[in-house]
Design a protein around this motif. Structure first.
Motif, PDB file in Angstrom:
ATOM      1  N   LEU B 231      -3.563   3.878  -6.936  1.00 60.88           N
ATOM      2  CA  LEU B 231      -3.960   2.654  -6.228  1.00 60.88           C
ATOM      3  C   LEU B 231      -5.309   2.151  -6.730  1.00 60.88           C
ATOM      4  O   LEU B 231      -5.501   0.948  -6.941  1.00 60.88           O
ATOM      5  CB  LEU B 231      -4.035   2.903  -4.713  1.00 60.88           C
ATOM      6  CG  LEU B 231      -4.667   1.765  -3.917  1.00 60.88           C
ATOM      7  CD1 LEU B 231      -3.864   0.481  -4.076  1.00 60.88           C
ATOM      8  CD2 LEU B 231      -4.772   2.114  -2.437  1.00 60.88           C
ATOM      9  N   ALA B 234      -4.800   0.512  -9.887  1.00 61.30           N
ATOM     10  CA  ALA B 234      -4.186  -0.797  -9.681  1.00 61.30           C
ATOM     11  C   ALA B 234      -5.224  -1.798  -9.180  1.00 61.30           C
ATOM     12  O   ALA B 234      -5.198  -2.973  -9.559  1.00 61.30           O
ATOM     13  CB  ALA B 234      -3.036  -0.687  -8.684  1.00 61.30           C
ATOM     14  N   PHE B 238      -6.193  -5.137 -10.867  1.00 62.19           N
ATOM     15  CA  PHE B 238      -6.054  -6.314 -10.025  1.00 62.19           C
ATOM     16  C   PHE B 238      -7.178  -7.324 -10.297  1.00 62.19           C
ATOM     17  O   PHE B 238      -6.962  -8.529 -10.298  1.00 62.19           O
ATOM     18  CB  PHE B 238      -6.083  -5.901  -8.549  1.00 62.19           C
ATOM     19  CG  PHE B 238      -5.940  -7.033  -7.581  1.00 62.19           C
ATOM     20  CD1 PHE B 238      -4.707  -7.574  -7.304  1.00 62.19           C
ATOM     21  CD2 PHE B 238      -7.049  -7.555  -6.942  1.00 62.19           C
ATOM     22  CE1 PHE B 238      -4.574  -8.628  -6.416  1.00 62.19           C
ATOM     23  CE2 PHE B 238      -6.925  -8.603  -6.052  1.00 62.19           C
ATOM     24  CZ  PHE B 238      -5.683  -9.132  -5.789  1.00 62.19           C
ATOM     25  N   VAL B 254       0.252  -8.196  -9.753  1.00 69.79           N
ATOM     26  CA  VAL B 254       0.043  -8.719  -8.397  1.00 69.79           C
ATOM     27  C   VAL B 254      -0.948  -9.878  -8.423  1.00 69.79           C
ATOM     28  O   VAL B 254      -0.707 -10.933  -7.835  1.00 69.79           O
ATOM     29  CB  VAL B 254      -0.466  -7.612  -7.446  1.00 69.79           C
ATOM     30  CG1 VAL B 254      -0.783  -8.188  -6.087  1.00 69.79           C
ATOM     31  CG2 VAL B 254       0.569  -6.513  -7.311  1.00 69.79           C
ATOM     32  N   ALA B 258      -0.252 -13.706  -7.449  1.00 72.06           N
ATOM     33  CA  ALA B 258      -0.875 -14.283  -6.253  1.00 72.06           C
ATOM     34  C   ALA B 258      -1.211 -15.756  -6.459  1.00 72.06           C
ATOM     35  O   ALA B 258      -1.304 -16.513  -5.501  1.00 72.06           O
ATOM     36  CB  ALA B 258      -2.122 -13.491  -5.893  1.00 72.06           C
ATOM     37  N   ALA B 268       4.459 -11.783  -7.202  1.00 77.49           N
ATOM     38  CA  ALA B 268       3.428 -10.907  -6.639  1.00 77.49           C
ATOM     39  C   ALA B 268       4.022  -9.841  -5.723  1.00 77.49           C
ATOM     40  O   ALA B 268       3.512  -8.718  -5.671  1.00 77.49           O
ATOM     41  CB  ALA B 268       2.406 -11.739  -5.860  1.00 77.49           C
ATOM     42  N   ILE B 269       5.066 -10.189  -5.005  1.00 73.70           N
ATOM     43  CA  ILE B 269       5.535  -9.283  -3.945  1.00 73.70           C
ATOM     44  C   ILE B 269       6.181  -8.014  -4.515  1.00 73.70           C
ATOM     45  O   ILE B 269       5.900  -6.909  -4.054  1.00 73.70           O
ATOM     46  CB  ILE B 269       6.519 -10.016  -3.000  1.00 73.70           C
ATOM     47  CG1 ILE B 269       5.776 -11.094  -2.213  1.00 73.70           C
ATOM     48  CG2 ILE B 269       7.211  -9.046  -2.060  1.00 73.70           C
ATOM     49  CD1 ILE B 269       4.686 -10.581  -1.309  1.00 73.70           C
ATOM     50  N   SER B 272       3.737  -5.498  -5.730  1.00 76.04           N
ATOM     51  CA  SER B 272       3.048  -4.929  -4.563  1.00 76.04           C
ATOM     52  C   SER B 272       3.898  -3.844  -3.929  1.00 76.04           C
ATOM     53  O   SER B 272       3.402  -2.772  -3.566  1.00 76.04           O
ATOM     54  CB  SER B 272       2.785  -6.004  -3.503  1.00 76.04           C
ATOM     55  OG  SER B 272       2.114  -7.089  -4.045  1.00 76.04           O
ATOM     56  N   ILE B 275       3.717  -0.676  -5.871  1.00 76.87           N
ATOM     57  CA  ILE B 275       2.505   0.111  -5.596  1.00 76.87           C
ATOM     58  C   ILE B 275       2.690   0.898  -4.294  1.00 76.87           C
ATOM     59  O   ILE B 275       2.386   2.096  -4.216  1.00 76.87           O
ATOM     60  CB  ILE B 275       1.271  -0.813  -5.480  1.00 76.87           C
ATOM     61  CG1 ILE B 275       0.980  -1.475  -6.826  1.00 76.87           C
ATOM     62  CG2 ILE B 275       0.055  -0.028  -5.003  1.00 76.87           C
ATOM     63  CD1 ILE B 275      -0.120  -2.507  -6.766  1.00 76.87           C
ATOM     64  N   MET B 276       3.229   0.214  -3.280  1.00 74.41           N
ATOM     65  CA  MET B 276       3.411   0.884  -1.994  1.00 74.41           C
ATOM     66  C   MET B 276       4.384   2.049  -2.107  1.00 74.41           C
ATOM     67  O   MET B 276       4.172   3.107  -1.506  1.00 74.41           O
ATOM     68  CB  MET B 276       3.889  -0.132  -0.948  1.00 74.41           C
ATOM     69  CG  MET B 276       2.792  -1.078  -0.534  1.00 74.41           C
ATOM     70  SD  MET B 276       3.367  -2.618   0.217  1.00 74.41           S
ATOM     71  CE  MET B 276       4.247  -2.034   1.621  1.00 74.41           C
ATOM     72  N   ILE B 279       2.606   5.068  -3.609  1.00 70.88           N
ATOM     73  CA  ILE B 279       1.725   5.747  -2.657  1.00 70.88           C
ATOM     74  C   ILE B 279       2.554   6.525  -1.637  1.00 70.88           C
ATOM     75  O   ILE B 279       2.274   7.686  -1.328  1.00 70.88           O
ATOM     76  CB  ILE B 279       0.812   4.740  -1.946  1.00 70.88           C
ATOM     77  CG1 ILE B 279      -0.043   3.996  -2.962  1.00 70.88           C
ATOM     78  CG2 ILE B 279      -0.086   5.437  -0.946  1.00 70.88           C
ATOM     79  CD1 ILE B 279      -0.831   2.865  -2.370  1.00 70.88           C
TER      80      ILE B 279
END
Lengths: 338, 297
Positions: B231, B234, B238, B254, B258, B268-269, B272, B275-276, B279
């Motif tokens: 993260l 990232a 970012f 991302v 955006a 972008a979504i 994202s 990444i989630m 994690i």
């Protein structure tokens, strides 16, 4: 008290160390800040002159000494980008960030602890499960992803909250008192202005704090559940003390200690994530200023911002120390645990 | 407290198999750990075999196809295309490589460093250099880690390697702190004292007596941290301080996407979400590793 002074002294030592660290990072890493500031087409003589002005031509120890001498008097050098003293820039931009972080911090602490208590009270029900899912979401989604989601939802589909800047168009900024717009509007009695400024804080603050709130909620639930097996809780039950009273009066206070420590780290992290979030919300705070400084290799501004953050983190740590001392009689009576 | 059995004589292959089975049992008690293991394995496979698995492997580079630009998710482009017509799914798969390299590279650097500093400072706790080392970690922890990483990477050329260095500089003190804490509480335990009495060398005491007892915690933290390190990487990309285009990096994808919200929301979504997922996967896996290595009842 003696302990506090000792802590304070070691914090100040750490701040000195931090300034040395930032200075070394800035001077040792490759790249010519003066050239960077003036652009590739500036004549060599101008670059040399700027180097002289920034003391970059002197040995690094001398440079640090000169910088420190000014820094303790509040002069952090001049920004190459804004061409103004860094101190002045920080005074201008810091209050905007403080505003967001205070709101985020309050929401994070209150929301996290409340969710944790409720999840304990209704443990193993749908609400507990809901809090668990919520906290996983909060932990997994980074602040900048929340910011993007909020911008998407509120900026376009559901335009009830503003997604850029500090104020709406056509609203005059308040008189300069604290430079925190919400506080200044309140002090000058302008409630319409206060409402507008406050609305602009909500989305950045919420996107910043969700992760920390989730962690605080989980932490609070875990400790409260652990502590609820203790004898004094059973004794309370036996004496017929009501569940809510046990929960809030007896169980909450000792269970707060780990949460408060986690919150300290999270509040510091708010400032870190603000570097990304302010950018997205186009919010003119210290973090956006710091980000600009970094992208332009503006050395004095970078060290100014880092030192300012170091001081803020220090203050947060001291406050948290005091809270933990209040909460934990062992620390209070034995004069400190290391 | 478990000691290092691997080198102890008299332990047969069968015992080891038994140990592995028990470890797997502990790990699999929590279903979420298995979910985590599956997610992480998938990310690893997709990243490593991107050229074979991705529908458009060549889109991971400087590929341009304006006739297919800005297409929403469809059966042809499952997650849509970006502003120059590249398949987002294929780019996400490729970005997993950078993300995993980021995580592994940082940990390969900071774990030895943090461990050595922590062992030395913890074992010689009352010596001056222990205090000095711990004060140094305080200095690195005096600002939020993300800020320190941003500063360091901003001042270097933006490459994947340099952002690894930046994250490492911000992250190593946490390992040093952890090992320091464990070592300083362990150094008065009987097994350390007896090794000292038997005249074992300091090297032996630090690395053969104390370190093996820290490994469980190190592995747990390592797994949990992978997600957070990725993260932070990232976050650097970012703001444009990570791997440079055209190589895909999740953070860059991302932040580029955006700019095109809300009309081309998929740009972008989906990164994202990627990444989630990373994690989440490492978090679940880390919880499983924790159950496996530290719950000695």
């Amino acid at each position: 008290m003696k302990r506090l002074i000792k802590r304070l002294a070691s914090y100040i030592l750490v701040l000195f160390g931090l300034s040395i660290l930032v200075f070394i990072i800035g001077r040792v890493l490759p790249g010519d800040p003066a050239r960077q500031a003036l652009g590739p087409r500036a004549p060599e003589a101008t670059v040399e002159a700027l180097k002289k002005e920034m003391n970059l031509d002197k040995p690094i120890v001398v440079q640090y000494g000169l910088w420190l001498k000014d820094a303790v008097q509040g002069d952090l050098g001049n920004s190459l980008l804004s061409r103004r003293p860094v101190t002045q820039d920080i005074i201008q931009y810091l209050p905007a960030t403080i505003e967001i972080v205070i709101l985020a911090g309050i929401l994070m602490a209150v929301g996290g602890i409340l969710l944790g208590i409720l999840a304990t009270k209704y443990s193993h029900t749908w609400f507990d499960g809901f809090v668990r899912v919520l906290s996983y979401l909060g932990i997994v989604a980074p602040a900048f992803v929340w910011a993007i989601i909020f911008i998407l939802v509120f900026g376009y589909s559901l335009p009830i909250l503003p997604t850029t800047g500090r104020l709406s168009l056509g609203i005059a900024p308040p008189p300069t008192i604290t430079r925190m717009f919400t506080a200044d509007y309140l002090l000058s009695g302008n409630f319409a202005g206060f409402k507008d400024a406050f609305m602009h804080l909500i989305l950045p603050a919420i996107s910043l704090m969700l992760g920390g709130m989730a962690q605080a909620a989980r932490m609070t639930r875990t400790t409260m559940m652990d502590n609820s097996d203790k004898d004094y809780v059973l004794a309370n039950k036996a004496y017929g003390v009501s569940e809510n009273r046990t929960l809030f009066k007896y169980l909450l206070k000792p269970s707060m200690i780990p949460t408060v420590s986690v919150l300290a780290v999270d509040i510091a992290a708010l400032f870190g994530n603000a570097f990304l979030v302010e950018q997205l919300f186009n919010y003119p705070g210290l973090s956006r200023y710091g980000m600009q400084a970094m992208l332009n290799k503006d050395l004095f501004a970078i060290s100014g911002v880092v030192i300012t953050l170091g001081i803020i983190v220090m203050v947060v740590n001291i406050i948290v120390d005091l809270i933990v001392t209040y909460l934990d009689p062992r620390v209070r009576l034995m004069g400190g645990s290391e | 407290m478990s000691t290092n059995h691997a080198s102890t004589p008299g332990i047969t292959k069968r015992d080891r198999l038994e140990g592995l089975k028990r470890a797997w049992y502990k790990f699999s008690l929590n279903k979420m750990s298995i979910v985590g293991l599956v997610i992480v394995s998938l990310i690893l496979i997709l990243g490593v075999f991107q050229p074979l698995i991705a529908p458009y492997p060549e889109h991971a580079g400087a590929y341009v196809n304006f006739s297919a630009a800005n297409q929403p998710p469809s059966s042809q482009y499952i997650l849509g295309t970006d502003t120059v017509g590249r398949d987002i799914l294929s780019r996400i798969f490729y970005a997993f490589r950078g993300a995993l390299l980021m995580g592994l590279g940082v940990e390969a650097f900071i774990i030895p460093l943090g461990t050595i500093v922590g062992l030395i400072a913890g074992y010689w706790k009352e010596k001056w250099f222990s205090t000095a080392l711990m004060r140094v970690t305080d200095i690195f922890l005096a600002v939020p880690p993300l800020v320190l990483a941003l500063v360091v990477s901003a001042l270097m050329r933006p490459t994947l390697f340099n952002s690894m260095m930046a994250v490492s500089i911000a992250w190593w003190p946490m390992y040093a702190r952890m090992i320091y804490g464990m070592t300083s509480s362990m150094r008065n335990e009987l097994f350390v004292k007896s090794a000292e009495l038997l005249g074992a060398s300091k090297f032996h005491i630090l690395f053969r007596e104390i370190l093996p007892n820290c490994l469980g915690q190190i592995f747990t933290k390592m797994t949990l941290d992978m997600g957070w390190v990725i993260l932070m990487g990232a976050s650097l990309s970012f703001v444009g301080l990570g791997e440079q285009p055209p190589t895909p990096a999740l953070g860059t994808m991302v932040s580029d996407g955006a700019k095109y919200l809300p009309d081309q929301w998929w740009i972008a979504i989906f990164p994202s979400i990627a990444i989630m997922v990373i994690i989440l996967g490492f978090n679940f896996l880390g919880d499983g590793v924790k159950d496996m290595l530290t719950s000695e009842e």
